[in-house]
Write a protein that holds these residues in place. Sequence first.
Motif, PDB file in Angstrom:
ATOM      1  N   ASP A   1       0.834  -1.201   0.000  1.00 57.82           N
ATOM      2  CA  ASP A   1       0.000   0.000   0.000  1.00 57.82           C
ATOM      3  C   ASP A   1       0.875   1.260   0.000  1.00 57.82           C
ATOM      4  OD1 ASP A   1      -1.691   2.055   0.529  1.00 57.82           O
ATOM      5  OD2 ASP A   1      -2.452   1.256   2.443  1.00 57.82           O
ATOM      6  N   PRO A   2       0.677   2.151  -0.993  1.00 61.22           N
ATOM      7  CA  PRO A   2       1.519   3.358  -1.083  1.00 61.22           C
ATOM      8  C   PRO A   2       1.582   4.156   0.219  1.00 61.22           C
ATOM      9  CG  PRO A   2       0.187   3.156  -3.045  1.00 61.22           C
ATOM     10  CD  PRO A   2      -0.246   2.050  -2.126  1.00 61.22           C
ATOM     11  N   GLU A   3       0.522   4.077   1.009  1.00 58.73           N
ATOM     12  CA  GLU A   3       0.559   4.861   2.252  1.00 58.73           C
ATOM     13  C   GLU A   3       1.570   4.301   3.249  1.00 58.73           C
ATOM     14  OE1 GLU A   3      -3.045   6.261   3.942  1.00 58.73           O
ATOM     15  OE2 GLU A   3      -4.005   6.533   1.991  1.00 58.73           O
TER      16      GLU A   3
ATOM     17  N   TRP B   1       4.634   3.268   2.107  1.00 56.36           N
ATOM     18  CA  TRP B   1       5.953   3.360   1.464  1.00 56.36           C
ATOM     19  C   TRP B   1       6.974   4.147   2.276  1.00 56.36           C
ATOM     20  CZ3 TRP B   1       4.527   4.496  -4.406  1.00 56.36           C
ATOM     21  CH2 TRP B   1       3.985   3.319  -4.962  1.00 56.36           C
ATOM     22  N   VAL B   2       6.532   5.275   2.794  1.00 54.40           N
ATOM     23  CA  VAL B   2       7.476   6.119   3.541  1.00 54.40           C
ATOM     24  C   VAL B   2       8.000   5.352   4.750  1.00 54.40           C
ATOM     25  CG1 VAL B   2       7.790   8.283   4.789  1.00 54.40           C
ATOM     26  CG2 VAL B   2       6.343   8.228   2.747  1.00 54.40           C
ATOM     27  N   GLU B   3       7.059   4.706   5.419  1.00 48.56           N
ATOM     28  CA  GLU B   3       7.402   3.899   6.579  1.00 48.56           C
ATOM     29  C   GLU B   3       8.389   2.777   6.217  1.00 48.56           C
ATOM     30  OE1 GLU B   3       6.077   4.433   9.642  1.00 48.56           O
ATOM     31  OE2 GLU B   3       7.419   2.832  10.367  1.00 48.56           O
TER      32      GLU B   3
ATOM     33  N   GLY C   1      11.301   4.825   3.199  1.00 49.69           N
ATOM     34  CA  GLY C   1      11.703   6.238   3.212  1.00 49.69           C
ATOM     35  C   GLY C   1      13.121   6.473   3.706  1.00 49.69           C
TER      36      GLY C   1
ATOM     37  N   PHE D   1       8.989   8.405  -5.185  1.00 47.28           N
ATOM     38  CA  PHE D   1       7.682   7.885  -4.780  1.00 47.28           C
ATOM     39  C   PHE D   1       6.605   8.260  -5.798  1.00 47.28           C
ATOM     40  CE2 PHE D   1       9.185   7.738  -0.138  1.00 47.28           C
ATOM     41  CZ  PHE D   1       9.351   6.359  -0.196  1.00 47.28           C
ATOM     42  N   LEU D   2       6.672   9.479  -6.327  1.00 47.68           N
ATOM     43  CA  LEU D   2       5.658   9.895  -7.298  1.00 47.68           C
ATOM     44  C   LEU D   2       5.768   9.077  -8.586  1.00 47.68           C
ATOM     45  CD1 LEU D   2       5.540  13.769  -6.742  1.00 47.68           C
ATOM     46  CD2 LEU D   2       4.081  11.973  -5.785  1.00 47.68           C
TER      47      LEU D   2
ATOM     48  N   LEU E   1       4.339   5.690  -7.947  1.00 52.45           N
ATOM     49  CA  LEU E   1       2.873   5.654  -7.968  1.00 52.45           C
ATOM     50  C   LEU E   1       2.372   5.429  -9.382  1.00 52.45           C
ATOM     51  CD1 LEU E   1       1.702   8.587  -5.642  1.00 52.45           C
ATOM     52  CD2 LEU E   1       1.292   6.142  -5.310  1.00 52.45           C
TER      53      LEU E   1
END
Lengths: 105, 204
Positions: free
Chosen positions: B13-15, B17-19, B22, B47-48, B51
């Motif tokens: 899940d992209p949400e 990704w940072v976790e 990152g 990240f963009l 996506l």
Amino acid sequence: MNKKLPFVKRIMLKMQGFMMKAMISCDEASRLASKSLDTKLTPGEKMRMKMHLMACRFCRSFEKQIHAIRSILRSKSKEMTEDTEEKSLSTEARERLENSIKENK
Amino acid sequence: MADKTLNQKQISDPEKWVELHGDYLFRYAMMRLNNKSLAEDVVQETFLAALKARKNFAGKSSERTWFVGILKRKIIDHFRKSSREDSHDDIQKIIDMKDDDFLLSGARQGQWKTGRRPKDWMIDENDQSEKNEFWEFLKRCIAELPRRLAEVFILREMEEIETDELSNVLELKPTNLRVILYRARKQLRSCLEDNWIRAHEDRK
């Protein structure tokens, strides 16, 4: 014996000529050492560099040094990227990234 | 068709990704760009781009490797842009720079000048603390290189881009690229000898 001399001399001269052509300066040898880190040297270049390195401890050191720089740079940069104790994103940067992902999802 | 989709690994899940990635991507970028806001920017771009491209993630490599691949292109793009902004004079200046390591005339022409002869560093790469100390000096010495030299050096040595590709990407003639790498290596080794060796010998 006497008859043989001119022949021996001829060989010697040939070898000398060959050696002279094969001898390169430290300037050239160090360039070849650097080049060898990026591409395959031609057999001639390889031989000239090897002969020079055999005779010159400064260029031998040079060659070892540039190899050490590459090897330590590559291993340390990988190690540091894996190391979770190392630098990480700031809280603000993290939020910014998370928001931009949400907006563009 | 259905089987194929089932076999494919799904991207997370992209949400998350940072976790998940990152910090790693940030460290990777920092190591090469040595600039915090630049590094944050390329991670964001990564990240963009991810996506948009996430449908193409085939699960052949790990997700991490996939992200690093994108980041790598972004970093190269950055260096490409910055090399375009430079005038060709800058590169030419570096290439034309007088070499003062070697004797220019006399019987020993082309040999190392006395004060510039490389020493035997006797570095032990298995010794972690020695390696760490060397690394600290190496980072400082890279920072002291002229910007163009440092960029090309990083792409070649850290990013491990082959010279054919590098001369295409940076629009440099292969011979000029070779000179730049030679200059960078020579300047680094001399900086290290002046600093690391001295600090190292003092401690012994």
